[in-house]
Design a protein around this motif. Structure first.
Motif, PDB file in Angstrom:
ATOM      1  N   ALA A 162       0.817  -1.211   0.000  1.00  0.00           N
ATOM      2  CA  ALA A 162       0.000   0.000   0.000  1.00  0.00           C
ATOM      3  C   ALA A 162       0.854   1.267   0.000  1.00  0.00           C
ATOM      4  CB  ALA A 162      -0.932  -0.005   1.213  1.00  0.00           C
ATOM      5  N   CYS A 163       2.090   1.174   0.482  1.00  0.00           N
ATOM      6  CA  CYS A 163       2.978   2.336   0.508  1.00  0.00           C
ATOM      7  C   CYS A 163       3.656   2.554  -0.840  1.00  0.00           C
ATOM      8  CB  CYS A 163       4.038   2.177   1.594  1.00  0.00           C
ATOM      9  SG  CYS A 163       5.280   0.911   1.240  1.00  0.00           S
ATOM     10  N   GLY A 164       3.496   1.615  -1.775  1.00  0.00           N
ATOM     11  CA  GLY A 164       4.070   1.746  -3.090  1.00  0.00           C
ATOM     12  C   GLY A 164       5.332   0.947  -3.326  1.00  0.00           C
ATOM     13  N   ARG A 165       5.932   0.397  -2.264  1.00  0.00           N
ATOM     14  CA  ARG A 165       7.151  -0.398  -2.439  1.00  0.00           C
ATOM     15  C   ARG A 165       6.797  -1.821  -2.884  1.00  0.00           C
ATOM     16  NH1 ARG A 165       8.211   2.286   2.581  1.00  0.00           N
ATOM     17  NH2 ARG A 165       9.835   3.868   2.388  1.00  0.00           N
ATOM     18  N   PRO A 166       7.762  -2.523  -3.487  1.00  0.00           N
ATOM     19  CA  PRO A 166       7.507  -3.916  -3.880  1.00  0.00           C
ATOM     20  C   PRO A 166       7.171  -4.774  -2.666  1.00  0.00           C
ATOM     21  CG  PRO A 166       9.508  -3.076  -4.928  1.00  0.00           C
ATOM     22  CD  PRO A 166       9.095  -2.050  -3.921  1.00  0.00           C
ATOM     23  N   ALA A 167       6.282  -5.723  -2.850  1.00  0.00           N
ATOM     24  CA  ALA A 167       5.873  -6.593  -1.751  1.00  0.00           C
ATOM     25  C   ALA A 167       6.932  -7.657  -1.491  1.00  0.00           C
ATOM     26  CB  ALA A 167       4.538  -7.248  -2.069  1.00  0.00           C
ATOM     27  N   ALA A 168       7.282  -7.820  -0.215  1.00  0.00           N
ATOM     28  CA  ALA A 168       8.203  -8.882   0.199  1.00  0.00           C
ATOM     29  C   ALA A 168       7.464  -9.995   0.915  1.00  0.00           C
ATOM     30  CB  ALA A 168       9.276  -8.310   1.123  1.00  0.00           C
ATOM     31  N   ALA A 169       6.191  -9.763   1.258  1.00  0.00           N
ATOM     32  CA  ALA A 169       5.431 -10.751   2.008  1.00  0.00           C
ATOM     33  C   ALA A 169       3.944 -10.539   1.779  1.00  0.00           C
ATOM     34  CB  ALA A 169       5.748 -10.642   3.502  1.00  0.00           C
ATOM     35  N   LEU A 170       3.166 -11.513   2.210  1.00  0.00           N
ATOM     36  CA  LEU A 170       1.716 -11.396   2.300  1.00  0.00           C
ATOM     37  C   LEU A 170       1.394 -11.359   3.783  1.00  0.00           C
ATOM     38  CD1 LEU A 170       0.763 -13.986  -0.458  1.00  0.00           C
ATOM     39  CD2 LEU A 170       0.393 -11.515  -0.568  1.00  0.00           C
ATOM     40  N   ALA A 171       0.926 -10.211   4.260  1.00  0.00           N
ATOM     41  CA  ALA A 171       0.748  -9.994   5.695  1.00  0.00           C
ATOM     42  C   ALA A 171      -0.731  -9.863   6.048  1.00  0.00           C
ATOM     43  CB  ALA A 171       1.503  -8.740   6.131  1.00  0.00           C
ATOM     44  N   ASP A 172      -1.033 -10.073   7.319  1.00  0.00           N
ATOM     45  CA  ASP A 172      -2.393  -9.974   7.840  1.00  0.00           C
ATOM     46  C   ASP A 172      -2.987  -8.621   7.455  1.00  0.00           C
ATOM     47  OD1 ASP A 172      -4.743 -10.075   9.242  1.00  0.00           O
ATOM     48  OD2 ASP A 172      -3.826 -10.532  11.178  1.00  0.00           O
ATOM     49  N   SER A 173      -4.153  -8.650   6.806  1.00  0.00           N
ATOM     50  CA  SER A 173      -4.779  -7.415   6.336  1.00  0.00           C
ATOM     51  C   SER A 173      -5.749  -6.812   7.346  1.00  0.00           C
ATOM     52  CB  SER A 173      -5.521  -7.674   5.019  1.00  0.00           C
ATOM     53  OG  SER A 173      -6.588  -8.587   5.223  1.00  0.00           O
ATOM     54  N   GLY A 174      -6.001  -7.509   8.454  1.00  0.00           N
ATOM     55  CA  GLY A 174      -6.886  -6.969   9.471  1.00  0.00           C
ATOM     56  C   GLY A 174      -8.307  -7.494   9.418  1.00  0.00           C
ATOM     57  N   TRP A 175      -8.622  -8.343   8.459  1.00  0.00           N
ATOM     58  CA  TRP A 175      -9.958  -8.950   8.403  1.00  0.00           C
ATOM     59  C   TRP A 175      -9.795 -10.408   7.971  1.00  0.00           C
ATOM     60  CZ3 TRP A 175     -12.068 -11.066   3.926  1.00  0.00           C
ATOM     61  CH2 TRP A 175     -11.390 -10.761   2.720  1.00  0.00           C
ATOM     62  N   GLY A 176     -10.885 -11.141   8.004  1.00  0.00           N
ATOM     63  CA  GLY A 176     -10.794 -12.536   7.616  1.00  0.00           C
ATOM     64  C   GLY A 176     -12.135 -13.230   7.682  1.00  0.00           C
ATOM     65  N   LEU A 177     -12.085 -14.544   7.612  1.00  0.00           N
ATOM     66  CA  LEU A 177     -13.245 -15.415   7.697  1.00  0.00           C
ATOM     67  C   LEU A 177     -13.018 -16.376   8.853  1.00  0.00           C
ATOM     68  CD1 LEU A 177     -13.427 -16.259   3.885  1.00  0.00           C
ATOM     69  CD2 LEU A 177     -14.897 -14.635   5.101  1.00  0.00           C
ATOM     70  N   PRO A 178     -14.048 -17.034   9.352  1.00  0.00           N
ATOM     71  CA  PRO A 178     -13.832 -17.987  10.451  1.00  0.00           C
ATOM     72  C   PRO A 178     -12.756 -19.018  10.097  1.00  0.00           C
ATOM     73  CG  PRO A 178     -16.175 -17.596  10.165  1.00  0.00           C
ATOM     74  CD  PRO A 178     -15.486 -16.891   9.033  1.00  0.00           C
ATOM     75  N   GLY A 179     -11.669 -19.005  10.860  1.00  0.00           N
ATOM     76  CA  GLY A 179     -10.576 -19.943  10.628  1.00  0.00           C
ATOM     77  C   GLY A 179      -9.567 -19.499   9.595  1.00  0.00           C
ATOM     78  N   TRP A 180      -9.770 -18.326   8.982  1.00  0.00           N
ATOM     79  CA  TRP A 180      -8.874 -17.858   7.922  1.00  0.00           C
ATOM     80  C   TRP A 180      -8.550 -16.382   8.101  1.00  0.00           C
ATOM     81  CZ3 TRP A 180      -6.970 -21.292   4.366  1.00  0.00           C
ATOM     82  CH2 TRP A 180      -7.633 -22.520   4.262  1.00  0.00           C
ATOM     83  N   ARG A 181      -7.257 -16.034   7.936  1.00  0.00           N
ATOM     84  CA  ARG A 181      -6.826 -14.638   7.936  1.00  0.00           C
ATOM     85  C   ARG A 181      -6.633 -14.176   6.488  1.00  0.00           C
ATOM     86  NH1 ARG A 181      -3.216 -16.469  12.165  1.00  0.00           N
ATOM     87  NH2 ARG A 181      -3.743 -15.516  14.174  1.00  0.00           N
ATOM     88  N   ALA A 182      -7.236 -13.058   6.143  1.00  0.00           N
ATOM     89  CA  ALA A 182      -6.996 -12.488   4.820  1.00  0.00           C
ATOM     90  C   ALA A 182      -5.639 -11.795   4.809  1.00  0.00           C
ATOM     91  CB  ALA A 182      -8.097 -11.491   4.470  1.00  0.00           C
ATOM     92  N   LEU A 183      -4.925 -11.932   3.707  1.00  0.00           N
ATOM     93  CA  LEU A 183      -3.595 -11.368   3.578  1.00  0.00           C
ATOM     94  C   LEU A 183      -3.578 -10.286   2.508  1.00  0.00           C
ATOM     95  CD1 LEU A 183      -1.543 -14.705   3.534  1.00  0.00           C
ATOM     96  CD2 LEU A 183      -2.153 -13.314   5.540  1.00  0.00           C
ATOM     97  N   ARG A 184      -2.585  -9.413   2.596  1.00  0.00           N
ATOM     98  CA  ARG A 184      -2.408  -8.393   1.578  1.00  0.00           C
ATOM     99  C   ARG A 184      -0.924  -8.195   1.311  1.00  0.00           C
ATOM    100  NH1 ARG A 184      -4.982  -3.108   2.761  1.00  0.00           N
ATOM    101  NH2 ARG A 184      -3.780  -2.511   0.928  1.00  0.00           N
ATOM    102  N   PRO A 185      -0.552  -7.754   0.104  1.00  0.00           N
ATOM    103  CA  PRO A 185       0.864  -7.517  -0.187  1.00  0.00           C
ATOM    104  C   PRO A 185       1.441  -6.470   0.755  1.00  0.00           C
ATOM    105  CG  PRO A 185      -0.445  -7.522  -2.202  1.00  0.00           C
ATOM    106  CD  PRO A 185      -1.413  -7.513  -1.068  1.00  0.00           C
ATOM    107  N   SER A 186       2.638  -6.722   1.248  1.00  0.00           N
ATOM    108  CA  SER A 186       3.286  -5.806   2.191  1.00  0.00           C
ATOM    109  C   SER A 186       4.783  -5.793   1.949  1.00  0.00           C
ATOM    110  CB  SER A 186       2.985  -6.220   3.634  1.00  0.00           C
ATOM    111  OG  SER A 186       3.577  -5.333   4.554  1.00  0.00           O
ATOM    112  N   CYS A 187       5.378  -4.611   1.999  1.00  0.00           N
ATOM    113  CA  CYS A 187       6.829  -4.513   1.856  1.00  0.00           C
ATOM    114  C   CYS A 187       7.487  -4.884   3.180  1.00  0.00           C
ATOM    115  CB  CYS A 187       7.231  -3.098   1.433  1.00  0.00           C
ATOM    116  SG  CYS A 187       6.984  -1.844   2.715  1.00  0.00           S
TER     117      CYS A 187
END
Length: 236
Positions: free
Chosen positions: A124-149
């Motif tokens: 979200a900051c514009g840098r290349p993603a190095a990981a898929l990190a917890d995005s702050g929301w999810g489903l029962p038993g699952w964490r949604a991920l988002r690209p993160s530097c």
């Protein structure tokens, strides 16, 4: 008179494109995807069969229902969906359409699919993603991920693109788009092999950057714990 749709018998399974949110199981042992619209509450793996999102017992894709997986014919059409605010954190999937399908002007609705490639965008900051990190929301038993530097991961639960591909299995290939400084169209690809297997320079750099970012964050926290409080000695 009952109208019948024209039948197709392609020599090879059709290819399509779609967007989805990557998800990680609560125990961190499985990786999957979840849709952005109809059926978004049902995570699916790399190879998956569709189920009716309305709970009806017919086989997807039913002519009188919206059930089944959905994709578009053109990659650019799927990429355009990533421009909307609610889909900025999604990833682009290239899929192979399997089983019965219904062809529309812009895409397919179909019964079974294999996800071939997942393309991860920038942080979200514009840098290349190095990981898929917890995005702050999810489903029962699952964490949604988002690209993160590496700098934005901090202590959030996260996995590298390589680890996500390994956990998803079934030959998934994850491609992380590089930054503008690396030239147009540059990317780093990771496969689903074991740790340290078939890793190139881009993947190793991403793994090292992620580890360094976490180390920096922990060192900062430790330094704060050692700072003297107002009117008191340093805390050990």
């Amino acid at each position: 008179m009952r109208l019948r749709l024209p039948e197709e018998r392609p020599t090879e399974p059709p290819t399509g494109y779609k967007i989805a949110h990557p998800v990680l199981s609560q125990d961190g042992a499985r990786a999957a995807f979840t849709g952005v619209s109809l059926g978004g509450a049902l995570p699916y793996g790399v190879v998956a069969d569709a189920a009716c999102a309305y709970g009806l017992r017919h086989r997807p894709p039913h002519r009188r229902c919206d059930c089944g997986f959905h994709c578009v014919h053109e990659r650019t059409a799927a990429e355009a969906l990533l421009c909307t605010a609610e889909h900025r954190a999604a990833v682009l999937l290239q899929v192979t359409v399997l089983g019965a399908y219904i062809r529309f002007e812009r895409g397919f609705r179909y019964a079974r699919q294999r996800v071939r490639t997942a393309t991860v965008g920038a942080c979200a900051c514009g840098r290349p993603a190095a990981a898929l990190a917890d995005s702050g929301w999810g489903l029962p038993g699952w964490r949604a991920l988002r690209p993160s530097c590496a700098g934005c991961v901090r202590a959030r639960p996260s996995v590298s693109p390589t680890a996500f591909a390994r956990l998803a299995g079934d030959g998934l290939r994850v491609v992380a788009l590089a930054g503008a400084s690396d030239g147009p169209g540059a990317s780093g690809a990771t496969g689903a092999g074991g740790a340290g297997e078939a890793l190139g320079v881009p993947e190793l750099v991403a793994e090292a950057a992620l580890l360094q970012a976490r180390l920096d964050w922990f060192q900062t926290r430790l330094a704060r714990l050692g700072e003297p409080g107002p009117g008191g000695p340093a805390r050990g």
